[in-house]
Design an enzyme around this catalytic site. Structure first.
Site, PDB file in Angstrom:
ATOM      1  NE  ARG A 126      16.162   3.938  21.760  1.00 13.51           N
ATOM      2  CZ  ARG A 126      16.250   3.886  23.074  1.00 13.51           C
ATOM      3  NH1 ARG A 126      16.588   2.762  23.676  1.00 13.51           N
ATOM      4  NH2 ARG A 126      15.999   4.944  23.800  1.00 13.51           N
ATOM      5  CE  LYS A 148       8.277   2.412   0.382  1.00 14.92           C
ATOM      6  NZ  LYS A 148       7.495   2.953  -0.748  1.00 14.92           N
ATOM      7  CD  GLU A 190       0.040  -3.060  -6.117  1.00 11.79           C
ATOM      8  OE1 GLU A 190       1.066  -2.768  -6.757  1.00 11.79           O
ATOM      9  OE2 GLU A 190      -0.569  -2.229  -5.397  1.00 11.79           O
ATOM     10  CE  LYS A 232       8.224  -3.955  -2.386  1.00 13.72           C
ATOM     11  NZ  LYS A 232       7.064  -3.511  -1.678  1.00 13.72           N
ATOM     12  CD  GLU A 242       9.428   5.204  -2.499  1.00 12.09           C
ATOM     13  OE1 GLU A 242       8.658   4.722  -3.297  1.00 12.09           O
ATOM     14  OE2 GLU A 242       9.077   5.636  -1.382  1.00 12.09           O
ATOM     15  NE  ARG A 246      10.606   0.184  -1.687  1.00 13.98           N
ATOM     16  CZ  ARG A 246      10.662  -0.429  -0.516  1.00 13.98           C
ATOM     17  NH1 ARG A 246      11.805  -0.462   0.151  1.00 13.98           N
ATOM     18  NH2 ARG A 246       9.606  -1.020  -0.012  1.00 13.98           N
ATOM     19  CG  ASN A 250       5.183   4.636  -5.600  1.00 10.92           C
ATOM     20  OD1 ASN A 250       4.362   4.066  -4.914  1.00 10.92           O
ATOM     21  ND2 ASN A 250       6.319   5.104  -5.114  1.00 10.92           N
ATOM     22  CG  HIS A 253       0.894   3.155  -6.632  1.00 10.21           C
ATOM     23  ND1 HIS A 253       1.057   2.204  -7.612  1.00 10.21           N
ATOM     24  CD2 HIS A 253       0.770   2.455  -5.468  1.00 10.21           C
ATOM     25  CE1 HIS A 253       1.048   1.000  -7.060  1.00 10.21           C
ATOM     26  NE2 HIS A 253       0.866   1.122  -5.769  1.00 10.21           N
ATOM     27  CG  HIS A 257      -1.522   6.532  -3.561  1.00 12.32           C
ATOM     28  ND1 HIS A 257      -0.151   6.528  -3.489  1.00 12.32           N
ATOM     29  CD2 HIS A 257      -1.925   5.385  -2.967  1.00 12.32           C
ATOM     30  CE1 HIS A 257       0.258   5.424  -2.885  1.00 12.32           C
ATOM     31  NE2 HIS A 257      -0.804   4.715  -2.559  1.00 12.32           N
ATOM     32  CG  HIS A 270      -3.675  -0.013  -2.912  1.00 11.66           C
ATOM     33  ND1 HIS A 270      -3.289   1.312  -3.009  1.00 11.66           N
ATOM     34  CD2 HIS A 270      -2.605  -0.742  -3.310  1.00 11.66           C
ATOM     35  CE1 HIS A 270      -2.038   1.369  -3.432  1.00 11.66           C
ATOM     36  NE2 HIS A 270      -1.605   0.138  -3.625  1.00 11.66           N
TER      37      HIS A 270
HETATM   38  P1  NAD Z   1      -6.052  -5.989   3.927  1.00 12.14           P
HETATM   39  O1  NAD Z   1      -4.889  -6.277   4.759  1.00 12.14           O
HETATM   40  O2  NAD Z   1      -7.049  -5.012   4.432  1.00 12.14           O
HETATM   41  O3  NAD Z   1      -6.802  -7.361   3.599  1.00 12.14           O
HETATM   42  C1  NAD Z   1      -7.936  -7.333   2.755  1.00 12.14           C
HETATM   43  C2  NAD Z   1      -9.102  -8.116   3.364  1.00 12.14           C
HETATM   44  O4  NAD Z   1      -8.871  -9.504   3.188  1.00 12.14           O
HETATM   45  C3  NAD Z   1      -9.299  -7.905   4.862  1.00 12.14           C
HETATM   46  O5  NAD Z   1     -10.679  -7.827   5.080  1.00 12.14           O
HETATM   47  C4  NAD Z   1      -8.715  -9.170   5.475  1.00 12.14           C
HETATM   48  O6  NAD Z   1      -9.325  -9.505   6.709  1.00 12.14           O
HETATM   49  C5  NAD Z   1      -9.047 -10.193   4.427  1.00 12.14           C
HETATM   50  N1  NAD Z   1      -8.139 -11.340   4.346  1.00 12.14           N
HETATM   51  C6  NAD Z   1      -6.795 -11.318   4.380  1.00 12.14           C
HETATM   52  N2  NAD Z   1      -6.298 -12.531   4.097  1.00 12.14           N
HETATM   53  C7  NAD Z   1      -7.362 -13.343   3.915  1.00 12.14           C
HETATM   54  C8  NAD Z   1      -7.496 -14.712   3.554  1.00 12.14           C
HETATM   55  N3  NAD Z   1      -6.434 -15.467   3.278  1.00 12.14           N
HETATM   56  N4  NAD Z   1      -8.737 -15.230   3.465  1.00 12.14           N
HETATM   57  C9  NAD Z   1      -9.846 -14.445   3.679  1.00 12.14           C
HETATM   58  N5  NAD Z   1      -9.783 -13.144   3.968  1.00 12.14           N
HETATM   59  C10 NAD Z   1      -8.543 -12.594   4.077  1.00 12.14           C
HETATM   60  O7  NAD Z   1      -5.638  -5.480   2.464  1.00 12.14           O
HETATM   61  P2  NAD Z   1      -4.349  -5.740   1.554  1.00 12.14           P
HETATM   62  O8  NAD Z   1      -4.807  -5.460   0.175  1.00 12.14           O
HETATM   63  O9  NAD Z   1      -3.683  -7.027   1.853  1.00 12.14           O
HETATM   64  O10 NAD Z   1      -3.339  -4.598   2.014  1.00 12.14           O
HETATM   65  C11 NAD Z   1      -3.641  -3.238   1.850  1.00 12.14           C
HETATM   66  C12 NAD Z   1      -2.757  -2.456   2.791  1.00 12.14           C
HETATM   67  O11 NAD Z   1      -1.404  -2.740   2.484  1.00 12.14           O
HETATM   68  C13 NAD Z   1      -2.934  -0.958   2.695  1.00 12.14           C
HETATM   69  O12 NAD Z   1      -2.985  -0.401   3.979  1.00 12.14           O
HETATM   70  C14 NAD Z   1      -1.665  -0.498   1.969  1.00 12.14           C
HETATM   71  O13 NAD Z   1      -1.269   0.803   2.340  1.00 12.14           O
HETATM   72  C15 NAD Z   1      -0.670  -1.526   2.419  1.00 12.14           C
HETATM   73  N6  NAD Z   1       0.456  -1.734   1.495  1.00 12.14           N
HETATM   74  C16 NAD Z   1       1.704  -1.649   2.004  1.00 12.14           C
HETATM   75  C17 NAD Z   1       2.791  -1.861   1.184  1.00 12.14           C
HETATM   76  C18 NAD Z   1       4.178  -1.833   1.759  1.00 12.14           C
HETATM   77  O14 NAD Z   1       5.139  -1.848   0.992  1.00 12.14           O
HETATM   78  N7  NAD Z   1       4.305  -1.840   3.071  1.00 12.14           N
HETATM   79  C19 NAD Z   1       2.606  -2.147  -0.171  1.00 12.14           C
HETATM   80  C20 NAD Z   1       1.300  -2.250  -0.671  1.00 12.14           C
HETATM   81  C21 NAD Z   1       0.217  -2.045   0.184  1.00 12.14           C
HETATM   82  N1  GLY Z   2       4.791  -0.695  -2.455  1.00 13.37           N
HETATM   83  C1  GLY Z   2       5.798   0.198  -2.879  1.00 13.37           C
HETATM   84  C2  GLY Z   2       7.103  -0.022  -2.214  1.00 13.37           C
HETATM   85  O1  GLY Z   2       7.265  -0.966  -1.460  1.00 13.37           O
HETATM   86  O2  GLY Z   2       8.006   0.728  -2.426  1.00 13.37           O
END
Ligand code: NAD
Ligand code: GLY
Length: 382
Positions: A126, A148, A190, A232, A242, A246, A250, A253, A257, A270
């Site tokens: 939990r 998130k 972003e 942020k 949100e 918040r 988006n 997006h 999206h 993305h």
């Molecule tokens: P990712 O985590 O897939 O990383 C992108 C690529 O870069 C991967 O192939 C990874 O192995 C590589 N990589 C990462 N760090 C590296 C480094 N320092 N050197 C070399 N390679 C590296 O993609 P991302 O863009 O970081 O994240 C996208 C994800 O995040 C999506 O699933 C999205 O939904 C999520 N997201 C979440 C939030 C949130 O608020 N939780 C916000 C925005 C995005």
């Molecule tokens: N990435 C959008 C949020 O964190 O609300």
């Protein structure tokens, strides 16, 4: 990258408050910072094979030096691993290693690793503490902050999840130097978004320093990461779950999206989809008289200078509008959209189908600049 001053951004959420620390070199100090928070005992570092090879040894060494019992959990690379199956695999490891309520999970990686590891931390007994050590620009300016966490369902992205705030975010911008260029540029979308929704000064800074950012100069990188985190954090502090404000995060997006899902999450990263989405959404704002043409022109110039895509891929109105109906900002059947009124300020308004259709029909048809086409253009320029 070498040392610069450390930035500390506070996320104040009563008993869920935490710091975001930003400085090149922080990766080697993870253990010391966890000790400082009063943690002891077991720590699991969740990562993927690529990031693990590059950065896990330094993180694990610093944890062991600080006296922690460590374990590393490696999940596959990429969005395809963002499933309950891999959450379950992490939970299996935690159970087998007899992790307790006070044990800690460290998410070392991009948004995918952060979202999965954070969700595993939210549900294991939990909820156990977790620390974000983001290694992509998207993760450093967005996903590691705000709590998130979650995974995808076969029918949709991020449909399973929980709000679970990290106990600390340690950002080492030096990790960005190994990021593939396409991922780096996608993250800049972003940052442009933060300028558009909340900070005219950040937007002007990006206009002046985009060249330096593309050359990966340390000062500008640290500045934009820290400023993005400040924005942020302030939005999350105002509206953690949100309910209202918040939603401005988006911006871009709604269309973005929809394009990601129409491209089956393969055609566009993305950030690339968000860049196209911002260019279309500011144009909708201009079309309905919310902002001047100059706002759209400035944003498009910056998106292009970053090397991001700005044109819609071939898509019909019905396909796009249909895909937009899965947006989280649909409430009681009405789609809400984030529209700029000027650089640094947005409003959230209902977007009617007829309005969007009129805008769609009126916009000039432009050829889509795909990733390969943009790469060819930039190598011609070089
Ligand atoms: P990712 O985590 O897939 O990383 C992108 C690529 O870069 C991967 O192939 C990874 O192995 C590589 N990589 C990462 N760090 C590296 C480094 N320092 N050197 C070399 N390679 C590296 O993609 P991302 O863009 O970081 O994240 C996208 C994800 O995040 C999506 O699933 C999205 O939904 C999520 N997201 C979440 C939030 C949130 O608020 N939780 C916000 C925005 C995005
Ligand atoms: N990435 C959008 C949020 O964190 O609300």
């Amino acid at each position: 990258m070498t040392g610069t001053d450390e930035h500390c951004v506070k996320v104040s959420l009563a008993e869920r408050s935490y710091d975001i620390l930003i400085r090149p070199g922080l990766l080697t100090e993870v253990g010391r910072h966890l000790r400082h928070l009063g943690f002891a005992g077991k720590v699991a570092v969740v990562t993927n094979p690529v990031i693990g090879r590059l950065y896990a040894p330094a993180v694990l060494r610093s944890l062991r030096t600080a006296g922690f019992k460590t374990r590393s959990i490696v999940i596959p690379e990429g969005e395809r691993a963002k499933t309950l199956r891999w959450v379950s695999a992490i939970l299996d490891e935690l159970v087998k290693a007899r992790f307790e309520r006070g044990s800690v999970l460290v998410a070392l990686g991009g948004g995918v690793v952060g979202d999965i590891a954070g969700f595993a931390a939210a549900v294991y007994v939990r909820g156990i503490p977790f620390v974000q050590v983001p290694t992509t620009l998207v993760a450093q300016v967005d996903s590691s902050v705000g709590g998130k966490t979650g995974v995808n369902h076969s029918l949709g992205k991020n449909l399973i999840g929980a709000f679970h705030q990290p106990r600390l975010v340690l950002i080492d911008p030096a990790t960005l130097t190994t990021l593939p260029t396409r991922e780096w540029v996608a993250g800049l979308a972003e940052v442009i978004k933060y300028g558009m929704i909340a900070d005219e000064e950040l937007f002007s800074y990006l206009e002046r320093h985009m060249g330096a950012l593309l050359r990966m100069e340390e000062g500008p990188i640290v500045h934009v990461v820290a400023q993005s985190c400040r924005i942020k954090a302030s939005v999350v502090m105002e509206d953690e779950r949100e309910a209202d404000r918040r939603r401005i995060l988006n911006y871009g997006h709604t269309v973005g999206h929809a394009l990601e899902s129409l491209g089956k999450y393969r055609a566009l990263l993305h950030g690339e989809a968000v860049a196209i989405g911002m260019v279309q959404e500011v144009d909708v704002a201009r079309h309905v008289g919310r902002c001047d043409k100059e706002v759209a022109t400035r944003q498009r110039a910056l998106v292009r200078e970053a090397g991001l895509p700005d044109t819609l891929p071939p898509v019909t109105f019905s396909e796009l509008w249909g895909a937009m109906q899965h947006d989280k900002k649909v409430a009681q059947g009405r789609l809400y959209c984030v529209l700029p009124v000027r650089v640094g300020q947005v409003v959230i308004e209902p977007l009617e189908r007829a309005t969007f259709e009129r805008w769609f029909a009126s916009r000039p048809r432009e050829p889509h600049r795909s990733h390969s086409r943009r790469r060819a253009e930039s190598s011609q320029r070089a």
